[in-house]
Motif scaffolding. Structure first.
Motif, PDB file in Angstrom:
ATOM      1  N   GLU A  90     -30.259 -21.222   7.703  1.00 48.65           N
ATOM      2  CA  GLU A  90     -31.005 -21.291   8.962  1.00 48.65           C
ATOM      3  C   GLU A  90     -30.059 -21.194  10.157  1.00 48.65           C
ATOM      4  O   GLU A  90     -30.337 -20.468  11.126  1.00 48.65           O
ATOM      5  CB  GLU A  90     -31.806 -22.593   9.021  1.00 48.65           C
ATOM      6  N   THR A  96     -28.993 -32.230   6.657  1.00 53.06           N
ATOM      7  CA  THR A  96     -29.033 -30.851   7.179  1.00 53.06           C
ATOM      8  C   THR A  96     -27.870 -30.001   6.675  1.00 53.06           C
ATOM      9  O   THR A  96     -27.821 -28.802   6.959  1.00 53.06           O
ATOM     10  CB  THR A  96     -29.004 -30.862   8.724  1.00 53.06           C
ATOM     11  N   TRP A  97     -26.956 -30.615   5.933  1.00 52.42           N
ATOM     12  CA  TRP A  97     -25.788 -29.883   5.413  1.00 52.42           C
ATOM     13  C   TRP A  97     -26.102 -29.348   4.023  1.00 52.42           C
ATOM     14  O   TRP A  97     -25.499 -29.737   3.027  1.00 52.42           O
ATOM     15  CB  TRP A  97     -24.550 -30.793   5.409  1.00 52.42           C
ATOM     16  N   THR A  98     -27.077 -28.455   3.985  1.00 53.37           N
ATOM     17  CA  THR A  98     -27.537 -27.876   2.729  1.00 53.37           C
ATOM     18  C   THR A  98     -27.420 -26.357   2.798  1.00 53.37           C
ATOM     19  O   THR A  98     -27.161 -25.788   3.867  1.00 53.37           O
ATOM     20  CB  THR A  98     -29.006 -28.246   2.474  1.00 53.37           C
ATOM     21  N   ARG A 135     -31.486 -28.503  -0.618  1.00 58.19           N
ATOM     22  CA  ARG A 135     -32.184 -29.723  -0.206  1.00 58.19           C
ATOM     23  C   ARG A 135     -32.736 -30.485  -1.397  1.00 58.19           C
ATOM     24  O   ARG A 135     -32.699 -31.714  -1.439  1.00 58.19           O
ATOM     25  CB  ARG A 135     -33.314 -29.370   0.765  1.00 58.19           C
ATOM     26  N   GLU A 195     -29.903 -24.360   2.571  1.00 58.89           N
ATOM     27  CA  GLU A 195     -30.974 -23.934   3.474  1.00 58.89           C
ATOM     28  C   GLU A 195     -30.572 -24.124   4.935  1.00 58.89           C
ATOM     29  O   GLU A 195     -30.817 -23.246   5.772  1.00 58.89           O
ATOM     30  CB  GLU A 195     -32.254 -24.721   3.190  1.00 58.89           C
ATOM     31  N   GLY A 196     -29.939 -25.265   5.227  1.00 59.95           N
ATOM     32  CA  GLY A 196     -29.474 -25.507   6.596  1.00 59.95           C
ATOM     33  C   GLY A 196     -28.412 -24.515   7.010  1.00 59.95           C
ATOM     34  O   GLY A 196     -28.379 -24.057   8.163  1.00 59.95           O
TER      35      GLY A 196
END
Length: 340
Positions: free
Chosen positions: A323, A315-317, A135, A319-320
């Motif tokens: 998750e 949201t395409w990270t 992110r 972290e994403g």
């Protein structure tokens, strides 16, 4: 430069793993040519796990783990990070693992279709965002024209000439020869900057048939240096003839670049819309040239698409991805409990 081994990571990686309370064990072994053989895989695979996830890559270790789980009747999930059509032999081999898996993890509609085509049953498919950046690496403010001009000067390019950026190997599948053909139809001067490979042949073709354009090949760029090339560019282009995913597409969008790619690119089909870039048919030189020209002559459209792209990949990270994968695993475990 790509890591030669999975365990060849910076110290911060292991520190973060420890802080996140992860335990890990790398499959150590010996390398023969491009293949690696590990001696501790059977020991790792025999341990008790609440959930087993196999990442099916072109990797003998992953295949051996999957084989062990099949032979010992241990349930597992199969994570396919953008697998696409291969040879009939490879597809046949992959179908065995897809059939044996309890469910599959997929990043795109293209991979979904691949799983369904190779599975005789209605395989459960979980979707997750495949990514290569965090992110904090998303650029909320794309480079200004002044910054782009400065970076272009640093790379030996003309400050006021638009830059088309391509990132990847210069091999037939990537379609850069098609891009060179498309540039012959564009008469306003541009610079083609390709990071990751080189081709004297393509350079000769472009200089002989479209001397108004300049092409620059850059090899061996480290990941943390790649950002400067993204920020210097005006348009990102991947004229691929077949990329089951294409990590460079969301990378370019995270730097505020409009993307032109083909309908044969998994990430393109998944992420590129009329608001963030353009999709063209593979090998359609005229359609590719028209798409590039439209963006070249309308800087405001480029800027608007680039800003929309930043929002699109929020949201395409990594972290994403973590998750989503965590949610998938807990959903799968709850399903297993319900089944008894």
């Amino acid at each position: 430069k790509r890591r030669e081994e999975a365990c060849n990571r910076p110290p911060s990686f292991f520190y973060n793993m420890k802080e996140a309370k992860f335990s890990y064990e790398f499959a150590h072994g010996v390398r023969l040519g491009k293949y690696k053989f590990s001696f501790n895989v059977p020991w790792i695979a025999r341990q008790h796990f609440d959930c087993r996830v196999v990442g099916l890559l072109d990797d003998l270790i992953s295949l051996r783990v999957a084989e062990y789980f099949i032979e010992s009747d241990k349930p597992f999930l199969l994570s396919l990070d953008g697998v696409g059509r291969r040879s009939q032999l490879v597809d046949f081999a992959y179908s065995r693992y897809i059939e044996a898996a309890e469910a599959c993890l997929s990043p795109s509609e293209m991979t979904d279709d691949y799983i369904r085509d190779l599975s005789s049953s209605r395989k459960t498919i979980y979707r997750y965002p495949l990514s290569s950046f965090s992110r904090k690496e998303i650029d909320p403010r794309p480079a200004s024209q002044e910054e782009k001009a400065e970076l272009k000067s640093c790379f030996g390019l003309e400050r006021d000439v638009p830059v088309l950026l391509g990132v990847g190997q210069v091999i037939p599948r990537k379609g850069f020869d098609c891009l060179v053909e498309a540039l012959r139809l564009i008469f306003m001067p541009v610079c083609l900057l390709i990071v990751g490979g080189e081709s004297i042949e393509l350079e000769k073709v472009l200089s002989a048939t479209a001397p108004q354009h300049k092409v620059l090949f850059v090899r061996d760029v480290k990941h943390d240096e790649l950002s400067r090339y993204y920020r210097a560019a005006d348009i990102f282009v991947l004229p691929t003839r077949g990329d089951s995913w294409g990590l460079v597409v969301p990378e370019a969008m995270s730097h505020g670049l409009p993307v032109v790619t083909t309908t044969a690119c998994g990430a393109g089909v998944e992420l590129v819309t009329k608001d963030t870039g353009m999709l063209v048919k593979p090998d359609d030189v005229k359609e590719l040239a028209n798409a590039l020209l439209k963006l070249l002559i309308t800087p405001d459209l480029r800027n608007e698409m680039g800003q929309n792209g930043i929002s699109r990949v929020g949201t395409w990270t990594i972290e994403g991805m973590a998750e989503a994968t965590s949610e998938i695993i807990f959903s799968y475990l709850n399903t297993m409990k319900t089944r008894g």
